[in-house]
Every structure is written in C-alpha cells, then in structure tokens.
Scaffold this motif. Structure first.
Motif, PDB file in Angstrom:
ATOM      1  N   LEU A  56      -8.003 -12.365  -7.757  1.00  0.00           N
ATOM      2  CA  LEU A  56      -6.789 -11.599  -8.037  1.00  0.00           C
ATOM      3  C   LEU A  56      -6.793 -10.270  -7.273  1.00  0.00           C
ATOM      4  CD1 LEU A  56      -4.185 -11.488  -9.700  1.00  0.00           C
ATOM      5  CD2 LEU A  56      -5.469 -10.372 -11.518  1.00  0.00           C
ATOM      6  N   ALA A  57      -7.920  -9.551  -7.355  1.00  0.00           N
ATOM      7  CA  ALA A  57      -7.973  -8.212  -6.755  1.00  0.00           C
ATOM      8  C   ALA A  57      -7.863  -8.295  -5.236  1.00  0.00           C
ATOM      9  CB  ALA A  57      -9.264  -7.509  -7.162  1.00  0.00           C
ATOM     10  N   VAL A  58      -8.545  -9.267  -4.605  1.00  0.00           N
ATOM     11  CA  VAL A  58      -8.488  -9.352  -3.143  1.00  0.00           C
ATOM     12  C   VAL A  58      -7.082  -9.743  -2.701  1.00  0.00           C
ATOM     13  CG1 VAL A  58      -9.378 -10.565  -1.122  1.00  0.00           C
ATOM     14  CG2 VAL A  58     -10.950  -9.800  -2.886  1.00  0.00           C
ATOM     15  N   SER A  59      -6.452 -10.670  -3.434  1.00  0.00           N
ATOM     16  CA  SER A  59      -5.079 -11.051  -3.066  1.00  0.00           C
ATOM     17  C   SER A  59      -4.147  -9.854  -3.163  1.00  0.00           C
ATOM     18  CB  SER A  59      -4.547 -12.144  -3.995  1.00  0.00           C
ATOM     19  OG  SER A  59      -5.465 -13.183  -4.118  1.00  0.00           O
ATOM     20  N   LEU A  60      -4.224  -9.131  -4.280  1.00  0.00           N
ATOM     21  CA  LEU A  60      -3.335  -7.983  -4.465  1.00  0.00           C
ATOM     22  C   LEU A  60      -3.611  -6.915  -3.419  1.00  0.00           C
ATOM     23  CD1 LEU A  60      -3.154  -7.455  -8.332  1.00  0.00           C
ATOM     24  CD2 LEU A  60      -1.582  -8.664  -6.848  1.00  0.00           C
ATOM     25  N   ALA A  61      -4.889  -6.652  -3.151  1.00  0.00           N
ATOM     26  CA  ALA A  61      -5.237  -5.609  -2.188  1.00  0.00           C
ATOM     27  C   ALA A  61      -4.706  -5.981  -0.809  1.00  0.00           C
ATOM     28  CB  ALA A  61      -6.751  -5.407  -2.140  1.00  0.00           C
ATOM     29  N   TRP A  62      -4.876  -7.241  -0.434  1.00  0.00           N
ATOM     30  CA  TRP A  62      -4.401  -7.646   0.888  1.00  0.00           C
ATOM     31  C   TRP A  62      -2.879  -7.547   0.960  1.00  0.00           C
ATOM     32  CZ3 TRP A  62      -1.624 -11.748   3.197  1.00  0.00           C
ATOM     33  CH2 TRP A  62      -1.737 -11.796   4.595  1.00  0.00           C
ATOM     34  N   PRO A 106       7.077 -15.645  -3.077  1.00  0.00           N
ATOM     35  CA  PRO A 106       5.867 -15.960  -3.857  1.00  0.00           C
ATOM     36  C   PRO A 106       4.952 -14.751  -4.025  1.00  0.00           C
ATOM     37  CG  PRO A 106       6.228 -17.609  -2.157  1.00  0.00           C
ATOM     38  CD  PRO A 106       7.265 -16.559  -1.943  1.00  0.00           C
ATOM     39  N   ALA A 107       4.825 -13.926  -2.970  1.00  0.00           N
ATOM     40  CA  ALA A 107       3.956 -12.752  -3.060  1.00  0.00           C
ATOM     41  C   ALA A 107       4.484 -11.780  -4.107  1.00  0.00           C
ATOM     42  CB  ALA A 107       3.857 -12.066  -1.698  1.00  0.00           C
ATOM     43  N   LEU A 108       5.801 -11.564  -4.091  1.00  0.00           N
ATOM     44  CA  LEU A 108       6.404 -10.677  -5.084  1.00  0.00           C
ATOM     45  C   LEU A 108       6.181 -11.212  -6.496  1.00  0.00           C
ATOM     46  CD1 LEU A 108       9.781  -9.472  -3.562  1.00  0.00           C
ATOM     47  CD2 LEU A 108       7.873  -8.066  -4.333  1.00  0.00           C
ATOM     48  N   LEU A 109       6.285 -12.546  -6.632  1.00  0.00           N
ATOM     49  CA  LEU A 109       6.071 -13.146  -7.947  1.00  0.00           C
ATOM     50  C   LEU A 109       4.651 -12.873  -8.428  1.00  0.00           C
ATOM     51  CD1 LEU A 109       7.941 -16.571  -7.808  1.00  0.00           C
ATOM     52  CD2 LEU A 109       8.454 -14.548  -9.187  1.00  0.00           C
ATOM     53  N   LEU A 110       3.676 -12.970  -7.498  1.00  0.00           N
ATOM     54  CA  LEU A 110       2.277 -12.736  -7.891  1.00  0.00           C
ATOM     55  C   LEU A 110       2.077 -11.294  -8.356  1.00  0.00           C
ATOM     56  CD1 LEU A 110      -0.670 -13.734  -8.056  1.00  0.00           C
ATOM     57  CD2 LEU A 110      -0.972 -12.840  -5.748  1.00  0.00           C
ATOM     58  N   VAL A 111       2.517 -10.316  -7.537  1.00  0.00           N
ATOM     59  CA  VAL A 111       2.266  -8.920  -7.916  1.00  0.00           C
ATOM     60  C   VAL A 111       3.069  -8.540  -9.157  1.00  0.00           C
ATOM     61  CG1 VAL A 111       1.541  -8.050  -5.673  1.00  0.00           C
ATOM     62  CG2 VAL A 111       3.956  -8.115  -6.209  1.00  0.00           C
ATOM     63  N   ALA A 112       4.309  -9.014  -9.232  1.00  0.00           N
ATOM     64  CA  ALA A 112       5.129  -8.665 -10.394  1.00  0.00           C
ATOM     65  C   ALA A 112       4.592  -9.349 -11.646  1.00  0.00           C
ATOM     66  CB  ALA A 112       6.581  -9.061 -10.149  1.00  0.00           C
ATOM     67  N   GLY A 113       4.127 -10.589 -11.487  1.00  0.00           N
ATOM     68  CA  GLY A 113       3.561 -11.304 -12.627  1.00  0.00           C
ATOM     69  C   GLY A 113       2.322 -10.606 -13.154  1.00  0.00           C
ATOM     70  N   THR A 114       1.451 -10.184 -12.220  1.00  0.00           N
ATOM     71  CA  THR A 114       0.238  -9.482 -12.637  1.00  0.00           C
ATOM     72  C   THR A 114       0.595  -8.205 -13.388  1.00  0.00           C
ATOM     73  OG1 THR A 114      -0.838 -10.317 -10.669  1.00  0.00           O
ATOM     74  CG2 THR A 114      -1.944  -8.546 -11.829  1.00  0.00           C
ATOM     75  N   ALA A 115       1.567  -7.450 -12.839  1.00  0.00           N
ATOM     76  CA  ALA A 115       1.963  -6.202 -13.495  1.00  0.00           C
ATOM     77  C   ALA A 115       2.546  -6.490 -14.878  1.00  0.00           C
ATOM     78  CB  ALA A 115       2.974  -5.455 -12.634  1.00  0.00           C
ATOM     79  N   LEU A 140       4.984  -6.429   2.319  1.00  0.00           N
ATOM     80  CA  LEU A 140       5.490  -6.626   0.955  1.00  0.00           C
ATOM     81  C   LEU A 140       6.406  -5.462   0.572  1.00  0.00           C
ATOM     82  CD1 LEU A 140       4.911  -8.454  -1.642  1.00  0.00           C
ATOM     83  CD2 LEU A 140       3.412  -6.604  -2.335  1.00  0.00           C
ATOM     84  N   PRO A 141       7.627  -5.763   0.083  1.00  0.00           N
ATOM     85  CA  PRO A 141       8.512  -4.649  -0.311  1.00  0.00           C
ATOM     86  C   PRO A 141       7.898  -3.826  -1.447  1.00  0.00           C
ATOM     87  CG  PRO A 141       9.702  -6.747  -0.270  1.00  0.00           C
ATOM     88  CD  PRO A 141       8.260  -7.064  -0.114  1.00  0.00           C
ATOM     89  N   PHE A 142       8.110  -2.527  -1.437  1.00  0.00           N
ATOM     90  CA  PHE A 142       7.599  -1.595  -2.462  1.00  0.00           C
ATOM     91  C   PHE A 142       6.083  -1.644  -2.602  1.00  0.00           C
ATOM     92  CE2 PHE A 142      11.675  -3.446  -4.036  1.00  0.00           C
ATOM     93  CZ  PHE A 142      12.487  -2.390  -3.681  1.00  0.00           C
ATOM     94  N   ALA A 143       5.367  -1.776  -1.486  1.00  0.00           N
ATOM     95  CA  ALA A 143       3.907  -1.943  -1.551  1.00  0.00           C
ATOM     96  C   ALA A 143       3.242  -0.782  -2.287  1.00  0.00           C
ATOM     97  CB  ALA A 143       3.348  -2.073  -0.138  1.00  0.00           C
ATOM     98  N   ARG A 144       3.740   0.434  -2.088  1.00  0.00           N
ATOM     99  CA  ARG A 144       3.096   1.591  -2.729  1.00  0.00           C
ATOM    100  C   ARG A 144       3.213   1.513  -4.249  1.00  0.00           C
ATOM    101  NH1 ARG A 144       2.061   5.740   1.040  1.00  0.00           N
ATOM    102  NH2 ARG A 144       1.692   7.179  -0.659  1.00  0.00           N
ATOM    103  N   LEU A 145       4.368   1.077  -4.705  1.00  0.00           N
ATOM    104  CA  LEU A 145       4.567   0.937  -6.149  1.00  0.00           C
ATOM    105  C   LEU A 145       3.615  -0.118  -6.706  1.00  0.00           C
ATOM    106  CD1 LEU A 145       6.302   1.435  -8.745  1.00  0.00           C
ATOM    107  CD2 LEU A 145       7.645  -0.531  -8.015  1.00  0.00           C
ATOM    108  N   TRP A 146       3.528  -1.264  -6.026  1.00  0.00           N
ATOM    109  CA  TRP A 146       2.652  -2.335  -6.514  1.00  0.00           C
ATOM    110  C   TRP A 146       1.205  -1.890  -6.500  1.00  0.00           C
ATOM    111  CZ3 TRP A 146       5.593  -5.081  -9.156  1.00  0.00           C
ATOM    112  CH2 TRP A 146       6.848  -5.513  -8.713  1.00  0.00           C
ATOM    113  N   SER A 147       0.850  -1.082  -5.497  1.00  0.00           N
ATOM    114  CA  SER A 147      -0.525  -0.589  -5.432  1.00  0.00           C
ATOM    115  C   SER A 147      -0.828   0.274  -6.652  1.00  0.00           C
ATOM    116  CB  SER A 147      -0.691   0.184  -4.118  1.00  0.00           C
ATOM    117  OG  SER A 147      -1.711   1.111  -4.216  1.00  0.00           O
ATOM    118  N   LEU A 148       0.115   1.136  -7.011  1.00  0.00           N
ATOM    119  CA  LEU A 148      -0.072   1.983  -8.191  1.00  0.00           C
ATOM    120  C   LEU A 148      -0.167   1.128  -9.455  1.00  0.00           C
ATOM    121  CD1 LEU A 148      -0.137   5.008  -8.873  1.00  0.00           C
ATOM    122  CD2 LEU A 148       2.292   4.865  -9.380  1.00  0.00           C
ATOM    123  N   LEU A 149       0.687   0.111  -9.534  1.00  0.00           N
ATOM    124  CA  LEU A 149       0.705  -0.738 -10.727  1.00  0.00           C
ATOM    125  C   LEU A 149      -0.551  -1.613 -10.810  1.00  0.00           C
ATOM    126  CD1 LEU A 149       4.440  -1.825 -10.992  1.00  0.00           C
ATOM    127  CD2 LEU A 149       3.213  -0.038 -12.218  1.00  0.00           C
TER     128      LEU A 149
END
Lengths: 531, 347
Positions: free
Chosen positions: A93-99, A290-299, A106-115
């Motif tokens: 999970l962490a490596v996928s999100l970090a990458w 799909p990438a947005l779904l992963l980061v948003a789902g995790t958050a 990825l849109p809003f990458a800074r926000l997802w990084s904070l989340l």
C-alpha cells in the motif's frame, strides 16, 4: 502506542554533523557529562536487566514450565501471522501510494500525499474503536491485519516517499537507455533503491504491532501485549507475565536483527557529484481513474471511517457528553503529565545528545545504542519491569508519578534525542570559542551561544515526547497512581464499558492534539528532500 | 550517407524556449561535439535524441527510422541509443559486473565472457567487477558507465558532459580513452560539453548552440578559424577583434595591412585575429604600426601583455605570448601577424 511519529528518525538516519571530535575537557568537563549519560544508559538497561534477573531468580525449571507451553506457542503463532500479513500489506500500500503521489501526474498529488500521512494523527486504538463502532462483528486475524495496515502504513509511506523524491532520475534514464520498459525500470532500478526506506519503515511497524495493546483488545485478537496486561491485571507480580515479557523482548531483538541483516551495510546514495534534475512525472493516462480510486479509497478507510464514526457519536451525544464525567480533569492531567514527561525526557537525553555531537567515539556509540534500544521496547514490558522493581525493592515508589514519569522517559528517550542532537549540531564548538575569544567565560559562552541555538530543538523534543505521552495507553494503564486519568486511559475505560458515545470527546481531543505534529512531520519530510 | 538526422527540432518548457529549429546530421562512425554555455539547450538536445523527452516540433530520424515526429516518440528503451551521463548514473545497489550486464538481453550466452570483454575494452582492471560503484573513483565510474552502454551494442552513443566531474589531467586521459574505445567499436558519438577545448580536440564535427539555437556547425578547424560571429569566436577561444577596411585580398587595420582569408566583403568590416597569430617583437625604433606595453602579467610558460597601439583611440589589445624574452611595461613593441585573418560574414 509507544512509537509515535517522532521515533521514525533512528540514529542511522541522522546526518553526523560533528566533524572532528572536540578537544576533551576544554568546553565542558566531559567526564561529568559522560557520567550523566552513563547513568541514563544504565537506567535504560533496566527492562532488559529485569527480565534477565527474573529468569535467573525463578530458576530454569519454572522458566521452562512458563515459556514452553501451548499458550506461548499460540501467542507466537498469532504474532507471526500478524506480522506476516500486515507488513507485506503495508509495504504494498505505502509503495503504491508513494509512487503515485511522487512520480505520476495524479491529480491533487499534494493533497493525497498529506492524506497518506494524516492517519498517524489517529491513535491505533481509536482506529479500531472507529471500526468496531461501524462493524461490531470485527474480530480475529484478518480484522487485526486490516486495521493495523490502515493505522500504520504511513510509517512506511513517509520514508518511501521521501526516498522516491530524492532518487536521482539519471538512474532511471540510464535503465531506460539500456532497453528496459517502464515496469522493469521500476522493479530493477527503483525498487532496489527503496530497500533501506522499506526496511526501516517495516521495522517500525513490526515493533508497533508487538507493542500495541488497545487495537487488538478491541477486535479480540490475542498478542503478547494483550496477554501480559491480562496476566498483570490478575496478579501484579506474576512470573507468568514476566516470562511473557521476556519472550516479547526476544521477539523485538529478533525483528531488529532481521532488519539489520536485510538492510546490510550497503550504500544507496547517489554516486558521483552534480545536481540531480527533478524527476519527470509519468503520465497515468487511462490509469488515472483506478489510481484515484486507490488513493481516495485508502483515505476513506484510514481517515474517513474514524472521522465519520467520531462525528456520528458527537452528533448523537450532543453537548451532554462534553459535560459528563471528568473530561476537563483528564485534559489537565494529560497536559501536565505530557509536559512533565517531555521536559524530563529532554533533560535525560541532553548529556547523550551533547556527547554524540561534541565527543563522538566508541564509548559514545555504545551509550547511544542503549538510549535508542529502550525506545523500541513495548510499553508493556517497560511498565512491567518498573512495577516489579518498585514492588520488590522500593515499595514507596509503586504507583507514583515518579515511576510513571520514569517509564515515559524510557519509552520516549529516542524522540527526545532526535531534536536535541540536530539542534546541538547547529551550534558548533567554534562558535563557543569565538564567544570566549570575545571575552566570555566558558559558562557564559555555553549559555549565551549554545543554549540559545539549541533551544528550538529542545522545545521540539519536549513537544514530540509530550504528544507521544498524550496517546500512550498501556504503560499509563499499568503505572498511573490511583485517581489519575489521562485522555487515553479515560477513553479506554469508557470503551471497555462499551460507552462508545462517552468516549468520543476523548478520542477527538487526542486527534486534535496530534494533528499539528503530523502536519509538521509531513512538512519536514518535504523539506529534507529539498522542496 | 547520414546516420542521424535532426530536422527543425523545437522544445519548450512552459514559456521558456529550450531549443528552437535545430537541424543537424551525423555521419556513421563520426564524432560530433555539441558545445554551448550552460542553459544553451545542449542537454535538452541530448535528452530528445535519447528519448527521455519528446520534441514539440521537428523530426528525429535514425538510420531511416523515424524516432520522433509531431509529438509522438519511440520510448527510450526501444531506441538502441547508449548514453553516458555526467556522473555515470551507475546503479548503487549492484556490483560493477551486474551494472555492466544490466542491459544484456535475458539469457545472453556467455554472459561472463561478455562482461570481461567489455571491462577490458574500457581498460579497467578485472578485479573491480566484484566491487560496488561507490568504491570506484570518478574516472573509473565513467568507464563502467561506458562499458554498460556499450554492452547493448548501441547504434549511437551519447556522452553528456562525462568528463566535467574529473580532474584536469584525468579528463584528457579519459577523453582519449573514450575516443579510442568508440572508434574501435565504430559507433557514432555525440558529446555534449561546455568546454570548447574538449569539443575541438574530441570531435570531427562541432555544433555551437546558443540560447536554444544552432549558431554554426562544421569541422573544428573551420569553426575556430572562421566563426560566424563575435560570440562564437570568443566562445571557441581568445580573439582580438578590430575594425578594418577590406580591399581585395588585404585589409587595413590598427595593426597595419593584413592578409584576409576569404575576401567576401569589402569596405568597413570587423576582423578576428587569434592571439597565436600575433608575434610580439621588441623594437625600440619600430615604425608604425607599433605600440607600447602598458601591462605585463607573468603566468609561467605564457604571459599576458596589454599593448596600447600608437595613434588609435582603441583600448589596449590583450595578447597571450610566450614568456621567453618577455618585454616589460613601457617597452615599445612591434606586432607581426602570421597567416590570414578572418572577416565576420555580417555586421
């Protein structure tokens, strides 16, 4: 929760800014500093010494009877299964999100990084509280893996994202020019360089899994920590609990050994000089959704669920839950204990921090290792040792503030070291010499130059430790004097009575107190990467 | 016949133009140096050729195969173009042997033999194969990076300032070694550098870039002796620039009458003289045009003189000269010009 965000910075990650050793006995009498640091190091050896002594004291036959039994075997299997499922899940999970957040468009990458860092602001036992409120039937290994992954993956996300940001993109260019397609570039050139970050983060999570108590009690998953507290609550000084503590310490040492072996002595820095160009972000194109779904789902799972549950309880409870019970009292006691523990831990860490910056050497490294190892011990083991020692040797100290504060100092010593060391390194001995050349006495020079420069770091250390204490549960439960309740212990006793409604304000206050630290941590990880 | 053709390449980053309308062709087996000050777009050019970036406009053709055109580009890993980066970019987690073998096709027969062949080719000791990149010196790392790139038998080799991080002595050595290896392998090479001496000695074609534009391309000799404009002249070496009147095959200037190379223009022109064309002769009774030494700066084998010319309102001209029989300040000297001087094409 003995390992909060601050313990991420292990000694190996700190830059060694002290160049040549300072001349001995010139600025401060080093022998006395050595003696003080030695005293703290001895104190930090107490838990280990205690287990060794108990083992010797009860005799081999008793040890064998208490350790080699089905109960211990079952706990070992549980622990091994938990580590074996949670660690890979966290890494994936962490490596996928970090990458995704660092290396793609990825849109809003800074926000997802904070989340992806923010779940750290929610104590692990509040995570499980949120989930158990939502899905009351959660229990067993898979639930434990699920909640642990959500609560702890940021410990891996932080170092992996920071490393990804720092990697030299020339390496990836070179791999591409040697005929590797983008996937193989990632697996053959990028992933191997993340090994150190992954090893460090995984160790931190593994140690948390060993020491966490509240999370696993709520979803009824037995680990050493829960078993020891159970034993402890039925008999204060039972050899059975002590032996479980001994096995738990061995597990900790085993994990640290595995990490050391895996990490090896390799160097992964950039080779050569020259400025690294900023890495290009890869276009996700069709993969964006799909990438947005992963980061948003995790958050949603790691932040949305806790906030939703807390919000719902607060809404249902209205004003009355804020007025009921000793909320204000718990808040004041928490703040007092946190600040007291923070200041004491910082004072205790000061001699060692001074030595490691100003007089590095072999003795200093041994003493420093003592300071750091104790921070990786579970709170339950440290508390157990202190209980037994006070009961057997100095009964008047049993269940006093003094003992509780000593436990906090031991548990959070590494955190206090981190800030102090870094800021002392900012105050080189040359500045003191310059002050003395300008007519100051050695004492004045230290006060007017070094202390002034080190003050912000010391304040940061106090804050780091204080926030750790705010969310500490296990040791406080075991050691707090009668009538003393912190936010965490009050929260815990309310949830134990299934009063989820009444517990909500305590959880909210812990989260609110932890948020600034989490945000600061995120900002700092960006800064160290030069952004 | 050409190996690589660049047609009107342009690339911008946001509003900053990195390259505009660059066209160049590279012959098989040749050595080309791209020079320019930092920020001139030379590294961008290299990255476009390597495939790390896509040009906004223009076309890249390698051996008849279009690599990039109209925003579409063949990705780097399918181009078969080798690159040696500024600091080698060795994989820090792999041994030297694994670094060299990194680009081999899976299941390459006689992998070990091929590694040995490559490390011999770049003249490194075989004992280094088991070491890690950080245990090697800068020059050794560069050789490994070269061996690694050669392992793919590339159609073209790109060198991105590979010598700039090395000491002066080592740099020349490495340059010669790399030329030798690439020549033996028969691989065409493009070297990017900001060091004009390196460009002139390495290449058989030099291209000068400035502010994203290709100023001039040609043989090193051509560029050095016949630069297109003042900036190009000064970038490629020291030069004395003087106004002159051209008449037929000669020109009159403050240094008297000099022969001109190609009498393309007549009348008022600007001429360029390379300092090594000027011989300083101490001559107290020298007839005009002569001058007086106003400043002498001794610096070992060569020294720098500033000479104020008689009867002209020009700043003193600065000449590097041999330190043998060095005049002193105040001496009167005569300046003899050897060979032909260059007239700038326009303005």
């Amino acid at each position: 929760m003995s390992h909060e965000p601050g313990s991420i910075a292990s000694p190996g990650l700190l830059p060694d800014q002290a160049g040549a050793p300072a001349r001995r006995g010139w600025v401060l009498p080093h022998p006395s500093v050595h003696a003080l640091a030695g005293l703290v190091a001895l104190l930090s050896l107490l838990p280990l010494g205690f287990v060794a002594w108990v083992t010797y004291d009860v005799g081999w036959e008793t040890v064998r009877a208490l350790v080699f039994r089905d109960r211990v075997g079952g706990l070992l299997v549980n622990t091994a299964l938990l580590e074996a499922t949670s660690i890979p899940a966290c890494i994936l999970l962490a490596v996928s999100l970090a990458w995704l957040t660092e290396r793609t468009d990825l849109p809003f990458a800074r926000l997802w990084s904070l989340l992806s860092v923010a779940p750290l602001a929610v104590p692990a036992f509040v995570h499980s509280y949120a989930w158990i409120s939502l899905v009351p039937g959660m229990r067993g290994l898979w639930s434990a893996t699920f909640v642990s992954t959500l609560a702890y993956f940021p410990f891996l996300y932080l170092p992996v994202a920071a490393t990804l940001r720092r990697l030299d993109p020339a390496i990836e260019d070179a791999a591409a020019s040697l005929g590797l397609d983008p996937w193989r570039v990632f697996f053959r050139a990028v992933l191997p360089q993340l090994k150190l970050a992954i090893a460090g983060g995984a160790l931190l999570i593994a140690l948390h899994l060993l020491s966490e108590y509240g999370l696993f009690v709520m979803i009824r998953f037995d680990t050493f920590a829960t078993a020891i507290v159970d034993q402890f609550q039925s008999a204060y000084n039972s050899p059975a609990a002590n032996m479980l503590g001994g096995v738990l310490i061995l597990c900790c040492l085993l994990l640290m050994g595995i990490e050391g072996l895996w990490r090896g002595s390799e160097r992964y820095a950039r080779v050569g000089a020259g400025a690294a160009r900023p890495a290009q972000r890869r276009r996700l194109r069709g993969w964006t959704l799909p990438a947005l779904l992963l980061v948003a789902g995790t958050a949603a799972l790691s932040l949305g669920v806790p906030f939703y549950t807390l919000g719902r309880w607060l809404w249902l409870g209205g004003l009355s839950i804020w007025q009921a019970g000793p909320l204000g009292n718990a808040f004041v006691q928490t703040i007092l204990l946190s600040l007291g523990g923070g200041i004491l831990a910082t004072l205790a860490a000061a001699p060692m921090a001074w030595l490691s910056v100003r007089a590095p050497g072999r003795l200093q490294r041994i003493l420093e290792a003592c300071h750091y190892y104790v921070g990786s011990l579970p709170g339950v083991v440290v508390a157990l040792a202190l209980v037994s020692i006070t009961v057997r040797l100095i009964l008047p100290l049993y269940q006093t503030f003094a003992t509780l504060l000593v436990a906090y100092v031991l548990l959070f010593l590494p955190r206090a070291m981190v800030g102090l060391r870094a800021s002392l390194a900012q105050a080189p001995v040359e500045l003191e010499r310059a002050a003395m050349a300008l007519g100051r006495t050695p004492g004045q020079a230290v006060r007017q130059v070094t202390f002034r420069l080190a003050a912000p770091g010391a304040a940061a250390s106090v804050a780091l430790v204080a926030l750790g204490i705010t969310n500490e549960l296990t040791a406080t439960l075991m050691l707090a004097p009668n009538g003393v309740e912190t936010l965490a212990t009050r929260f815990w006793s309310l949830t134990s009575e299934i009063d989820y409604l009444g517990a909500a304000p305590y959880a909210v206050m812990m989260v609110v107190l932890s948020l600034p630290l989490t945000l600061a941590l995120h900002a700092q990880s960006k800064r160290t990467a030069g952004q | 016949m050409t190996l690589l053709t660049l047609d009107n390449l342009s690339k911008r980053y946001g509003s900053a133009v990195a390259l505009s309308d660059v066209s160049l062709s590279i012959a098989p087996g040749s050595r080309t140096a791209v020079v320019g000050p930092s920020g001139s777009g030379k590294t961008t050019l290299l990255r476009l050729i390597a495939g790390f970036e896509t040009p906004d406009a223009g076309r890249i053709v390698l051996k008849g195969e279009v690599l990039a055109q109209g925003g579409m580009a063949v990705p780097a890993h399918k181009r078969g173009i080798g690159i040696v980066a500024q600091d080698g970019a060795l994989f820090p987690h792999l041994s030297i042997a694994d670094n060299i073998a990194f680009g081999f096709e899976r299941g390459t027969p006689e992998r070990e033999a091929r590694i040995l062949e490559l490390i011999d080719m770049v003249e490194l000791d075989r004992g280094m194969l088991t070491r890690r990149p950080h245990q090697l010196s800068g020059g050794q790392q560069q050789r490994v990076a070269l061996a690694r790139a050669l392992g793919r038998r590339p159609r073209l080799m790109l060198l991105d300032e590979p010598f700039s991080a090395l000491d002066t002595g080592l740099r020349e050595n490495m340059r010669k070694a790399v030329s030798r290896v690439l020549e033996a392998a028969g691989i065409a090479t493009i070297l990017v550098t900001h060091d004009q001496a390196e460009a002139l000695s390495f290449a058989d074609q030099v291209a000068v870039l400035r502010a994203g534009k290709l100023v001039q391309a040609g043989t090193p000799r051509q560029l050095y002796l016949h630069p297109r404009d003042r900036e190009a002249a000064l970038f490629l070496g020291d030069a004395v620039l003087l106004p002159a009147i051209a008449r037929g095959n000669v020109a009159d200037c403050a240094l008297g009458r000099v022969a001109i190379a190609a009498p393309a223009r007549q009348g008022k022109v600007e001429i360029m003289i390379r300092p090594e064309q000027i011989r300083v002769v101490r001559d107290d009774a020298a007839p005009s045009p002569a001058g007086r030494v106003v400043e002498v700066e001794f610096s070992g084998a060569t020294s720098t003189l500033a000479v104020a010319l008689d009867g002209v309102a020009l700043p003193p001209i600065v000449i590097k000269t041999s330190s043998v029989a060095l005049p002193s300040a105040g001496d009167r000297v005569r300046l003899d010009i050897a060979g032909e001087v260059h007239i700038f094409g326009e303005g």
